[in-house]
Design a protein around this motif. Sequence first.
Motif, PDB file in Angstrom:
ATOM      1  N   VAL A 185       0.836  -1.206   0.000  1.00 59.25           N
ATOM      2  CA  VAL A 185       0.000   0.000   0.000  1.00 59.25           C
ATOM      3  C   VAL A 185       0.869   1.254   0.000  1.00 59.25           C
ATOM      4  O   VAL A 185       0.616   2.207  -0.748  1.00 59.25           O
ATOM      5  CB  VAL A 185      -0.947   0.001   1.219  1.00 59.25           C
ATOM      6  N   LEU A 186       1.930   1.259   0.827  1.00 55.73           N
ATOM      7  CA  LEU A 186       2.822   2.411   0.893  1.00 55.73           C
ATOM      8  C   LEU A 186       3.535   2.647  -0.438  1.00 55.73           C
ATOM      9  O   LEU A 186       3.699   3.789  -0.879  1.00 55.73           O
ATOM     10  CB  LEU A 186       3.852   2.207   2.010  1.00 55.73           C
ATOM     11  N   LEU A 187       3.966   1.559  -1.094  1.00 56.68           N
ATOM     12  CA  LEU A 187       4.633   1.696  -2.386  1.00 56.68           C
ATOM     13  C   LEU A 187       3.701   2.274  -3.442  1.00 56.68           C
ATOM     14  O   LEU A 187       4.094   3.127  -4.243  1.00 56.68           O
ATOM     15  CB  LEU A 187       5.157   0.328  -2.845  1.00 56.68           C
ATOM     16  N   LEU A 231      15.807   5.807  -3.564  1.00 59.48           N
ATOM     17  CA  LEU A 231      16.320   5.842  -2.190  1.00 59.48           C
ATOM     18  C   LEU A 231      15.220   5.479  -1.194  1.00 59.48           C
ATOM     19  O   LEU A 231      15.457   4.768  -0.214  1.00 59.48           O
ATOM     20  CB  LEU A 231      16.882   7.229  -1.872  1.00 59.48           C
ATOM     21  N   LEU A 232      14.002   5.952  -1.447  1.00 61.49           N
ATOM     22  CA  LEU A 232      12.883   5.616  -0.569  1.00 61.49           C
ATOM     23  C   LEU A 232      12.538   4.134  -0.658  1.00 61.49           C
ATOM     24  O   LEU A 232      12.177   3.512   0.351  1.00 61.49           O
ATOM     25  CB  LEU A 232      11.663   6.466  -0.935  1.00 61.49           C
ATOM     26  N   ILE A 233      12.675   3.576  -1.860  1.00 64.39           N
ATOM     27  CA  ILE A 233      12.460   2.134  -2.005  1.00 64.39           C
ATOM     28  C   ILE A 233      13.477   1.365  -1.171  1.00 64.39           C
ATOM     29  O   ILE A 233      13.159   0.351  -0.548  1.00 64.39           O
ATOM     30  CB  ILE A 233      12.560   1.722  -3.492  1.00 64.39           C
ATOM     31  N   ASN A 234      14.696   1.881  -1.143  1.00 63.55           N
ATOM     32  CA  ASN A 234      15.748   1.219  -0.366  1.00 63.55           C
ATOM     33  C   ASN A 234      15.441   1.224   1.133  1.00 63.55           C
ATOM     34  O   ASN A 234      15.849   0.334   1.872  1.00 63.55           O
ATOM     35  CB  ASN A 234      17.088   1.914  -0.620  1.00 63.55           C
ATOM     36  N   ILE A 235      14.687   2.248   1.561  1.00 64.10           N
ATOM     37  CA  ILE A 235      14.283   2.304   2.964  1.00 64.10           C
ATOM     38  C   ILE A 235      13.387   1.122   3.309  1.00 64.10           C
ATOM     39  O   ILE A 235      13.420   0.593   4.419  1.00 64.10           O
ATOM     40  CB  ILE A 235      13.556   3.640   3.256  1.00 64.10           C
ATOM     41  N   ILE A 240      15.972  -6.070  -4.548  1.00 63.46           N
ATOM     42  CA  ILE A 240      15.997  -7.147  -5.548  1.00 63.46           C
ATOM     43  C   ILE A 240      15.066  -6.773  -6.684  1.00 63.46           C
ATOM     44  O   ILE A 240      14.016  -7.365  -6.884  1.00 63.46           O
ATOM     45  CB  ILE A 240      15.583  -8.502  -4.959  1.00 63.46           C
ATOM     46  N   VAL A 241      15.428  -5.718  -7.402  1.00 62.16           N
ATOM     47  CA  VAL A 241      14.602  -5.285  -8.526  1.00 62.16           C
ATOM     48  C   VAL A 241      15.224  -5.710  -9.835  1.00 62.16           C
ATOM     49  O   VAL A 241      14.617  -6.367 -10.657  1.00 62.16           O
ATOM     50  CB  VAL A 241      14.429  -3.745  -8.506  1.00 62.16           C
ATOM     51  N   PHE A 242      16.487  -5.345 -10.016  1.00 66.43           N
ATOM     52  CA  PHE A 242      17.205  -5.727 -11.231  1.00 66.43           C
ATOM     53  C   PHE A 242      18.474  -6.475 -10.833  1.00 66.43           C
ATOM     54  O   PHE A 242      19.273  -5.966 -10.062  1.00 66.43           O
ATOM     55  CB  PHE A 242      17.585  -4.499 -12.053  1.00 66.43           C
ATOM     56  N   ASN A 243      18.661  -7.663 -11.377  1.00 67.00           N
ATOM     57  CA  ASN A 243      19.873  -8.436 -11.092  1.00 67.00           C
ATOM     58  C   ASN A 243      20.793  -8.439 -12.318  1.00 67.00           C
ATOM     59  O   ASN A 243      21.027  -9.458 -12.942  1.00 67.00           O
ATOM     60  CB  ASN A 243      19.506  -9.874 -10.703  1.00 67.00           C
ATOM     61  N   PHE A 244      21.284  -7.265 -12.679  1.00 67.00           N
ATOM     62  CA  PHE A 244      22.153  -7.150 -13.838  1.00 67.00           C
ATOM     63  C   PHE A 244      23.597  -7.438 -13.427  1.00 67.00           C
ATOM     64  O   PHE A 244      24.060  -6.997 -12.383  1.00 67.00           O
ATOM     65  CB  PHE A 244      22.084  -5.739 -14.425  1.00 67.00           C
ATOM     66  N   ASP A 245      24.321  -8.153 -14.284  1.00 66.16           N
ATOM     67  CA  ASP A 245      25.753  -8.272 -14.079  1.00 66.16           C
ATOM     68  C   ASP A 245      26.441  -7.122 -14.805  1.00 66.16           C
ATOM     69  O   ASP A 245      25.801  -6.303 -15.457  1.00 66.16           O
ATOM     70  CB  ASP A 245      26.259  -9.637 -14.565  1.00 66.16           C
ATOM     71  N   VAL A 246      27.757  -7.069 -14.703  1.00 69.16           N
ATOM     72  CA  VAL A 246      28.511  -5.953 -15.286  1.00 69.16           C
ATOM     73  C   VAL A 246      28.317  -5.884 -16.795  1.00 69.16           C
ATOM     74  O   VAL A 246      28.100  -4.807 -17.367  1.00 69.16           O
ATOM     75  CB  VAL A 246      30.010  -6.090 -14.952  1.00 69.16           C
TER      76      VAL A 246
END
Length: 271
Positions: A185-187, A231-235, A240-246
């Motif tokens: 709900v907050l998201l 940054l707020l999502i990180n709070i 675990i949104v995107f698992n990209f390698d280099v």
Amino acid sequence: MILKYFKFFTYDDFKNFSKRECWEYFILYTFLPLTPLYIFSIFHLSMFIIIFTIVLLLGTGAVGAVPFVVRKLNLRDFSMFHSGSPYEDGARVFIIFAPFIFSFFSFFGYYLNKLLLGMCFGLMFTIPFILIFFRFNTFNDISCKKNDEIVFGYHPGLYLSFDSILALIVFLIFYRVDLHYCTKVLLVLMTFIFQFISLFPDKINIYFPLDIQTKKGAIVFIGSLLLIFLLLINIFQINIVFNFDVYSILRLVFFVVLAVIVSKWYFNKKK
């Protein structure tokens, strides 16, 4: 000949359409693209296929309805400030795709037994179209002129793209991470708030350190909103949104830079 409709049309072309040509265009672009689905439904008729066909008809019908919208709103196909169609035209014409987008997400939410979630994502993707439609006095070519100088202005496509990216990020989070109900709900509320803020650049411009009407100011404004959003999502401890390698990141950067270079070359050539 029906082949006359298989070409790239401009707003000026649509404005010169007769009523008969508008209806011919509407019928052709609304029903013809779904012919394979009609054939498939003959052998596999079900409620899912029927509802899915209706949802897709809203999308193709929006394409087919463009000539009617152009004639009704008296849209034009040139701008004295920049290449391409005037900002106001884009802000107003895209509203016809809102019912399709909302019904598309709602339908698949219902199919996955998550109707409320589907409707939320439908609103996330459609509310920006609706707000921009009613704020066409801001998202227009008048914003491209400031103190007798031609500037970037409030481009509706930039803000629609940003709002769609926010909705897409939250969609990927919901898809890949099992969250508590309150967190969901907050998201959702946070996404709506950021979308709402981004669609009032003229009000924010009064307090923003850079002029958002310029290209540099607009990029900094959108980039700042995106950074704060992430940054707020990180709070919420959602990482675990995107698992990209280099290598994936390098490929993505390469294609983005290539797309920007090609786009810039195209518009410079068009000018």
